[in-house]
Write an enzyme that holds these catalytic residues in place. Structure first.
Site, PDB file in Angstrom:
ATOM      1  N   GLN A  88       0.635  -1.130   0.248  1.00 53.56           N
ATOM      2  CA  GLN A  88      -0.132   0.105   0.047  1.00 53.56           C
ATOM      3  C   GLN A  88       0.961   1.074  -0.085  1.00 53.56           C
ATOM      4  O   GLN A  88       1.389   1.455   0.944  1.00 53.56           O
ATOM      5  CB  GLN A  88      -0.711  -0.193   1.151  1.00 53.56           C
ATOM      6  CG  GLN A  88      -1.594   1.269   1.271  1.00 53.56           C
ATOM      7  CD  GLN A  88      -2.426   1.491   2.522  1.00 53.56           C
ATOM      8  OE1 GLN A  88      -2.987   0.493   3.338  1.00 53.56           O
ATOM      9  NE2 GLN A  88      -2.972   2.685   2.803  1.00 53.56           N
ATOM     10  N   CYS A  94      -6.352   1.320   2.351  1.00 52.75           N
ATOM     11  CA  CYS A  94      -6.239   0.130   2.979  1.00 52.75           C
ATOM     12  C   CYS A  94      -7.390  -0.536   2.600  1.00 52.75           C
ATOM     13  O   CYS A  94      -7.344  -1.893   2.411  1.00 52.75           O
ATOM     14  CB  CYS A  94      -6.050  -0.009   4.527  1.00 52.75           C
ATOM     15  SG  CYS A  94      -7.232   1.170   5.329  1.00 52.75           S
ATOM     16  N   HIS A 167      -7.288   0.834  10.205  1.00 53.18           N
ATOM     17  CA  HIS A 167      -6.657   0.163   9.111  1.00 53.18           C
ATOM     18  C   HIS A 167      -7.286  -1.079   8.853  1.00 53.18           C
ATOM     19  O   HIS A 167      -7.589  -1.929   9.775  1.00 53.18           O
ATOM     20  CB  HIS A 167      -5.286   0.093   9.500  1.00 53.18           C
ATOM     21  CG  HIS A 167      -4.532  -0.680   8.433  1.00 53.18           C
ATOM     22  ND1 HIS A 167      -4.196   0.151   7.452  1.00 53.18           N
ATOM     23  CD2 HIS A 167      -3.677  -1.575   8.464  1.00 53.18           C
ATOM     24  CE1 HIS A 167      -3.390  -0.705   6.506  1.00 53.18           C
ATOM     25  NE2 HIS A 167      -2.937  -1.685   7.253  1.00 53.18           N
ATOM     26  N   ASP A 182      -1.382  -7.345   4.804  1.00 55.32           N
ATOM     27  CA  ASP A 182      -1.163  -6.091   5.254  1.00 55.32           C
ATOM     28  C   ASP A 182      -0.418  -5.212   4.443  1.00 55.32           C
ATOM     29  O   ASP A 182       0.839  -5.556   4.460  1.00 55.32           O
ATOM     30  CB  ASP A 182      -1.047  -5.827   6.517  1.00 55.32           C
ATOM     31  CG  ASP A 182      -1.012  -4.506   7.281  1.00 55.32           C
ATOM     32  OD1 ASP A 182      -1.162  -3.515   6.243  1.00 55.32           O
ATOM     33  OD2 ASP A 182      -0.867  -4.522   8.383  1.00 55.32           O
TER      34      ASP A 182
END
Length: 231
Positions: A88, A94, A167, A182
């Site tokens: 990201q 996100c 997040h 992630d």
């Protein structure tokens, strides 16, 4: 971060409309996980192919993240080459990264159609997570769809430059292991052998997140499941 987007609301209706614009049919849908005890989990349709978690980023979590990365870099971990992972590099993206992870890691079950998500897959297979991030940065169609979706939902959308301390991450199963995806981390996190029920396995990991933050209440999970109305 190269640019900032408006945050995406943790709302299955918003997500379902979002992925529809990406080219995904209604055969698979996102649905709220209302609680983590076995009785409530039993109400979630199966099969579950991905779990999205929205959680607070705190100083305690950031320290844990750094320690985790250091431990893995020193000790190593096994990561299947079948895991699709993208970094990201767009601020507040996100939610979109989580949706992309949930869809592109389930190509065996989910028809990508001929829209934006199929285009992303065609452009990013076989390249690094960092190169994939650059492809997302340059996608005007993805930015447009995200912007439309970020203005939907039940809560007022914050400005793009507003500091957001929540997040999204995604959990998927690949080759009998549970992976945490992630985009803020440099690599997927292998959380061990799967039992065959991704939702239950993901919840066991989510409980560890919650145990590290006993004073925090902002934990929300959303499951990607087969649409029971189209089964």
């Amino acid at each position: 971060m190269t640019s900032m987007w408006l945050p995406l609301e943790s709302n299955p209706d918003v997500m379902n409309e979002y992925v529809s614009k990406l080219g995904i049919s209604s055969s698979w849908i996102y649905t709220d996980v209302y609680g983590f005890d076995p009785e409530l989990l039993g109400f979630i349709p199966r099969p579950c192919r991905a779990v999205l978690l929205l959680f607070p980023i705190t100083e305690k979590y950031e320290q844990f993240r750094k320690d985790e990365q250091s431990r893995i870099e020193q000790s190593g971990q096994t990561v299947s080459d079948q895991v699709y992972f993208v970094r990201q590099t767009i601020g507040n993206a996100c939610g979109t990264i989580g949706l992309i992870h949930s869809l592109l890691n389930n190509r065996d079950a989910i028809d990508l159609g001929n829209g934006a998500i199929k285009s992303i897959w065609d452009q990013t297979q076989g390249i690094s997570p960092e190169q994939r991030a650059k492809t997302l940065e340059s996608s005007k169609e993805l930015a447009r769809i995200h912007d439309e979706s970020s203005h939907q939902g039940q809560t007022h959308a914050p400005s793009a430059d507003e500091e957001v301390d929540l997040h999204f991450i995604c959990f998927v199963e690949k080759e009998r292991h549970i992976y945490e995806l992630d985009g803020r981390k440099p690599f997927p996190i292998n959380h061990g052998v799967a039992t065959g029920d991704l939702l239950n396995d993901s919840v066991e990991v989510i409980k560890k997140f919650m145990e590290r933050e006993p004073d925090q209440l902002n934990f929300t999970a959303i499951a990607l499941v087969r649409n029971p109305d189209e089964a």
